[in-house]
Design a protein around this motif. Structure first.
Motif, PDB file in Angstrom:
ATOM      1  N   LEU A   1      34.689 -19.477 -36.526  1.00 16.71           N
ATOM      2  CA  LEU A   1      36.112 -19.314 -36.266  1.00 16.71           C
ATOM      3  C   LEU A   1      36.317 -19.312 -34.761  1.00 16.71           C
ATOM      4  O   LEU A   1      35.658 -18.533 -34.052  1.00 16.71           O
ATOM      5  N   VAL A   2      37.214 -20.140 -34.303  1.00 18.22           N
ATOM      6  CA  VAL A   2      37.459 -20.241 -32.868  1.00 18.22           C
ATOM      7  C   VAL A   2      38.950 -20.084 -32.607  1.00 18.22           C
ATOM      8  O   VAL A   2      39.753 -20.922 -33.028  1.00 18.22           O
ATOM      9  N   GLU A   3      39.303 -19.000 -31.903  1.00 18.77           N
ATOM     10  CA  GLU A   3      40.707 -18.753 -31.572  1.00 18.77           C
ATOM     11  C   GLU A   3      41.061 -19.397 -30.236  1.00 18.77           C
ATOM     12  O   GLU A   3      40.208 -19.530 -29.349  1.00 18.77           O
ATOM     13  N   SER A   4      42.316 -19.726 -30.100  1.00 15.09           N
ATOM     14  CA  SER A   4      42.843 -20.227 -28.832  1.00 15.09           C
ATOM     15  C   SER A   4      44.337 -19.940 -28.774  1.00 15.09           C
ATOM     16  O   SER A   4      44.941 -19.587 -29.789  1.00 15.09           O
ATOM     17  N   GLY A   5      44.900 -20.104 -27.584  1.00 12.62           N
ATOM     18  CA  GLY A   5      46.338 -19.963 -27.434  1.00 12.62           C
ATOM     19  C   GLY A   5      46.814 -18.684 -26.777  1.00 12.62           C
ATOM     20  O   GLY A   5      48.011 -18.501 -26.556  1.00 12.62           O
ATOM     21  N   GLY A   6      45.907 -17.785 -26.480  1.00  7.38           N
ATOM     22  CA  GLY A   6      46.315 -16.545 -25.826  1.00  7.38           C
ATOM     23  C   GLY A   6      46.740 -16.792 -24.387  1.00  7.38           C
ATOM     24  O   GLY A   6      46.585 -17.887 -23.852  1.00  7.38           O
TER      25      GLY A   6
ATOM     26  N   CYS B   1      43.566 -20.703 -34.927  1.00  6.57           N
ATOM     27  CA  CYS B   1      42.220 -20.337 -35.357  1.00  6.57           C
ATOM     28  C   CYS B   1      41.635 -21.527 -36.105  1.00  6.57           C
ATOM     29  O   CYS B   1      42.076 -21.833 -37.216  1.00  6.57           O
ATOM     30  N   ALA B   2      40.674 -22.185 -35.497  1.00  6.57           N
ATOM     31  CA  ALA B   2      40.023 -23.333 -36.112  1.00  6.57           C
ATOM     32  C   ALA B   2      38.815 -22.852 -36.897  1.00  6.57           C
ATOM     33  O   ALA B   2      37.923 -22.208 -36.337  1.00  6.57           O
ATOM     34  N   ALA B   3      38.798 -23.168 -38.186  1.00  9.30           N
ATOM     35  CA  ALA B   3      37.735 -22.697 -39.071  1.00  9.30           C
ATOM     36  C   ALA B   3      36.843 -23.850 -39.499  1.00  9.30           C
ATOM     37  O   ALA B   3      37.320 -24.949 -39.775  1.00  9.30           O
TER      38      ALA B   3
ATOM     39  N   ALA C   1      41.101 -15.931 -47.887  1.00 11.26           N
ATOM     40  CA  ALA C   1      42.264 -15.504 -47.124  1.00 11.26           C
ATOM     41  C   ALA C   1      41.871 -15.414 -45.655  1.00 11.26           C
ATOM     42  O   ALA C   1      40.718 -15.131 -45.320  1.00 11.26           O
ATOM     43  N   MET C   2      42.837 -15.671 -44.805  1.00  9.07           N
ATOM     44  CA  MET C   2      42.622 -15.574 -43.368  1.00  9.07           C
ATOM     45  C   MET C   2      43.516 -14.474 -42.816  1.00  9.07           C
ATOM     46  O   MET C   2      44.691 -14.381 -43.191  1.00  9.07           O
ATOM     47  N   GLY C   3      42.975 -13.696 -41.930  1.00  8.52           N
ATOM     48  CA  GLY C   3      43.765 -12.631 -41.333  1.00  8.52           C
ATOM     49  C   GLY C   3      43.721 -12.676 -39.825  1.00  8.52           C
ATOM     50  O   GLY C   3      42.765 -13.172 -39.234  1.00  8.52           O
ATOM     51  N   TRP C   4      44.795 -12.163 -39.226  1.00  8.40           N
ATOM     52  CA  TRP C   4      44.831 -11.944 -37.783  1.00  8.40           C
ATOM     53  C   TRP C   4      44.844 -10.433 -37.546  1.00  8.40           C
ATOM     54  O   TRP C   4      45.624  -9.715 -38.180  1.00  8.40           O
TER      55      TRP C   4
ATOM     56  N   ASN D   1      46.182 -27.292 -43.670  1.00 12.31           N
ATOM     57  CA  ASN D   1      45.031 -27.609 -44.515  1.00 12.31           C
ATOM     58  C   ASN D   1      44.217 -28.770 -43.959  1.00 12.31           C
ATOM     59  O   ASN D   1      42.989 -28.767 -44.011  1.00 12.31           O
ATOM     60  N   ALA D   2      44.905 -29.777 -43.452  1.00 16.81           N
ATOM     61  CA  ALA D   2      44.205 -30.973 -42.975  1.00 16.81           C
ATOM     62  C   ALA D   2      43.288 -30.658 -41.798  1.00 16.81           C
ATOM     63  O   ALA D   2      42.233 -31.276 -41.642  1.00 16.81           O
ATOM     64  N   LYS D   3      43.700 -29.696 -40.980  1.00 16.29           N
ATOM     65  CA  LYS D   3      42.918 -29.364 -39.784  1.00 16.29           C
ATOM     66  C   LYS D   3      42.085 -28.101 -39.962  1.00 16.29           C
ATOM     67  O   LYS D   3      41.414 -27.674 -39.019  1.00 16.29           O
ATOM     68  N   ASN D   4      42.148 -27.476 -41.158  1.00 14.41           N
ATOM     69  CA  ASN D   4      41.417 -26.225 -41.384  1.00 14.41           C
ATOM     70  C   ASN D   4      41.748 -25.198 -40.294  1.00 14.41           C
ATOM     71  O   ASN D   4      40.851 -24.548 -39.735  1.00 14.41           O
ATOM     72  N   THR D   5      43.020 -25.062 -40.033  1.00 16.28           N
ATOM     73  CA  THR D   5      43.475 -24.209 -38.939  1.00 16.28           C
ATOM     74  C   THR D   5      44.545 -23.248 -39.432  1.00 16.28           C
ATOM     75  O   THR D   5      45.402 -23.622 -40.234  1.00 16.28           O
TER      76      THR D   5
END
Length: 122
Positions: free
Chosen positions: A4-9, A22-24, A33-36, A74-78
């Motif tokens: 999992l790679v976060e970005s945008g902060g 969040c790129a998974a 499920a995905m959580g922040w 869904n297409a980008k798993n993000t």
């Protein structure tokens, strides 16, 4: 292996907006499920928002309801977290995580990203 790679902060003034991503990778996430979550200095990690990947059902902490929106591509798993009308108390390190169920309990999340810093100035 799940990654999992976060970005945008970043740094933003109160009332501003940021969008976290969040790129998974590493498996098919349709049954998960995905959580922040976020963690401010000296405080415990807290749930912010979550989404059931397959159905798109969502859940928010009361503190962000009406200001934050979680979604998935869904297409980008993000998974995205759109944060509007930011407040200084939203400051912290934001993490995305994967769980078998949509839950607010961080102990139920088994994979975590490295986090991205969000700072909201007053």
């Amino acid at each position: 292996q799940v990654q999992l790679v976060e970005s945008g902060g970043g740094l933003v003034q109160a009332g501003g907006s940021l969008r976290l991503s969040c790129a998974a990778s590493g498996r098919t996430f349709s049954s998960y499920a995905m959580g922040w979550f976020r963690q401010a200095p000296g405080k415990e990690r807290e749930f912010v928002a979550g989404i059931k990947w397959s159905y798109g059902s969502t859940y928010y902490a009361d503190s962000v309801k009406g200001r934050f929106t979680i979604s998935r591509d869904n297409a980008k798993n993000t998974v995205l977290l759109q944060m509007d009308n930011l407040k200084p108390e939203d400051t912290g390190v934001y993490y995305c995580a994967v769980s078998n169920m949509l839950t607010i309990d961080s102990d139920d999340y088994h994979y975590w990203g490295q986090g991205t810093q969000v700072t909201v100035s007053s």
